[in-house]
Design an enzyme around this catalytic site. Sequence first.
Site, mmCIF file in Angstrom:
data_model
loop_
_atom_site.group_PDB
_atom_site.id
_atom_site.type_symbol
_atom_site.label_atom_id
_atom_site.label_comp_id
_atom_site.label_asym_id
_atom_site.label_seq_id
_atom_site.Cartn_x
_atom_site.Cartn_y
_atom_site.Cartn_z
ATOM 1 N N GLU A 128 -9.574 -10.261 -7.735
ATOM 2 C CA GLU A 128 -8.589 -9.123 -7.418
ATOM 3 C C GLU A 128 -7.597 -9.452 -8.464
ATOM 4 O O GLU A 128 -7.037 -8.413 -9.010
ATOM 5 C CB GLU A 128 -7.963 -9.240 -5.900
ATOM 6 C CG GLU A 128 -9.469 -9.013 -4.967
ATOM 7 C CD GLU A 128 -8.958 -8.917 -3.445
ATOM 8 O OE1 GLU A 128 -7.895 -9.402 -3.195
ATOM 9 O OE2 GLU A 128 -9.790 -8.707 -2.753
ATOM 10 N N TYR A 133 -12.622 -2.024 -3.461
ATOM 11 C CA TYR A 133 -13.131 -1.921 -2.347
ATOM 12 C C TYR A 133 -14.508 -2.031 -2.217
ATOM 13 O O TYR A 133 -14.989 -1.596 -1.047
ATOM 14 C CB TYR A 133 -12.285 -0.997 -1.179
ATOM 15 C CG TYR A 133 -11.063 -1.415 -1.014
ATOM 16 C CD1 TYR A 133 -10.524 -2.577 -0.021
ATOM 17 C CD2 TYR A 133 -9.644 -0.750 -1.281
ATOM 18 C CE1 TYR A 133 -9.325 -3.006 0.199
ATOM 19 C CE2 TYR A 133 -8.413 -1.105 -0.794
ATOM 20 C CZ TYR A 133 -8.259 -2.323 -0.200
ATOM 21 O OH TYR A 133 -6.939 -2.685 0.099
ATOM 22 N N LYS A 155 0.750 -1.188 -0.049
ATOM 23 C CA LYS A 155 -0.013 -0.073 -0.088
ATOM 24 C C LYS A 155 0.795 1.350 -0.026
ATOM 25 O O LYS A 155 2.123 1.252 0.414
ATOM 26 C CB LYS A 155 -0.984 0.008 1.050
ATOM 27 C CG LYS A 155 -1.817 -1.198 1.229
ATOM 28 C CD LYS A 155 -2.590 -0.992 2.382
ATOM 29 C CE LYS A 155 -3.680 -2.218 2.229
ATOM 30 N NZ LYS A 155 -4.867 -1.948 3.349
ATOM 31 N N ASN A 204 -2.040 0.022 6.777
ATOM 32 C CA ASN A 204 -1.604 -1.135 7.446
ATOM 33 C C ASN A 204 -0.858 -1.972 6.265
ATOM 34 O O ASN A 204 -0.382 -3.199 6.419
ATOM 35 C CB ASN A 204 -2.628 -2.120 7.662
ATOM 36 C CG ASN A 204 -3.568 -2.363 6.668
ATOM 37 O OD1 ASN A 204 -3.570 -2.008 5.501
ATOM 38 N ND2 ASN A 204 -4.718 -3.431 7.000
ATOM 39 N N HIS A 232 -2.309 -5.592 1.336
ATOM 40 C CA HIS A 232 -3.505 -6.186 1.454
ATOM 41 C C HIS A 232 -3.159 -7.451 1.119
ATOM 42 O O HIS A 232 -2.408 -8.170 0.309
ATOM 43 C CB HIS A 232 -4.267 -5.435 0.290
ATOM 44 C CG HIS A 232 -5.409 -6.526 -0.152
ATOM 45 N ND1 HIS A 232 -6.681 -6.141 0.513
ATOM 46 C CD2 HIS A 232 -5.681 -7.234 -1.152
ATOM 47 C CE1 HIS A 232 -7.773 -7.218 -0.034
ATOM 48 N NE2 HIS A 232 -6.937 -7.582 -1.235
HETATM 49 P P1 CMP Z 1 -7.239 -4.507 3.533
HETATM 50 O O1 CMP Z 1 -6.614 -6.306 3.880
HETATM 51 O O2 CMP Z 1 -6.695 -4.033 2.444
HETATM 52 O O3 CMP Z 1 -8.847 -4.808 3.339
HETATM 53 C C1 CMP Z 1 -9.933 -3.833 3.684
HETATM 54 C C2 CMP Z 1 -8.874 -2.517 4.394
HETATM 55 O O4 CMP Z 1 -10.088 -1.646 5.115
HETATM 56 C C3 CMP Z 1 -8.133 -3.205 5.480
HETATM 57 O O5 CMP Z 1 -7.059 -3.621 4.875
HETATM 58 C C4 CMP Z 1 -7.944 -1.850 6.249
HETATM 59 O O6 CMP Z 1 -6.712 -1.141 5.671
HETATM 60 C C5 CMP Z 1 -9.012 -1.082 6.069
HETATM 61 N N1 CMP Z 1 -9.770 -0.874 7.197
HETATM 62 C C6 CMP Z 1 -10.336 -2.003 7.914
HETATM 63 N N2 CMP Z 1 -10.976 -1.526 9.171
HETATM 64 C C7 CMP Z 1 -10.857 -0.379 9.144
HETATM 65 C C8 CMP Z 1 -10.981 0.691 10.138
HETATM 66 N N3 CMP Z 1 -11.604 0.373 11.246
HETATM 67 N N4 CMP Z 1 -10.382 2.194 9.763
HETATM 68 C C9 CMP Z 1 -9.824 2.377 8.546
HETATM 69 N N5 CMP Z 1 -9.455 1.197 7.563
HETATM 70 C C10 CMP Z 1 -9.988 0.207 8.309
#
Ligand code: CMP
Length: 140
Positions: A128, A51, A11, A114, A117
């Site tokens: 995906e 998403y 990311k 984070n 993904h």
């Molecule tokens: P990802 O695995 O990419 O799939 C969905 C994403 O939504 C997740 O990682 C997080 O980066 C994001 N996400 C999930 N929960 C939250 C949250 N409470 N606040 C902000 N982003 C979130």
Amino acid sequence: MSGNITFTMIKPDAVKAGHIGNILAKINGAGFQIIAMKYTKLSAEKAGEFYAVHKERPFYGELVEFMSSGPIVAAVLKKENAVADFRELIGATNPAEAKEGTIRALYATSIGENAVHGADSDENARIEASFHFAGTEMFE
Ligand code: CMP
């Protein structure tokens, strides 16, 4: 295709912080074969589409803005049990809960930013992967 595939993105936060090389080394070190990869940037429209399952969640707007804020690395990975093993390698969505040594524990800063993904099922991995790559762009 023998073995399973999963789909990942490094990311914008991890790209900006200079972690591409370290993250790819962890991925290779854990036995994943990279069968497709590109350095690219999602438009807000494309990030929103990717998403779309999270459209009703309160963090959707923030997620779309963040995922289109800078370049990413998108990749398709192959390994036996790829989806589950990759989720183990990256750790919990919230880095505060991610096990020591996982990619998110090492490189993620928050639940929103984070670092990586990982697809959550074989079906989503295929969806995906084809969102980002044509069949002719995957090589085993
Ligand atoms: P990802 O695995 O990419 O799939 C969905 C994403 O939504 C997740 O990682 C997080 O980066 C994001 N996400 C999930 N929960 C939250 C949250 N409470 N606040 C902000 N982003 C979130």
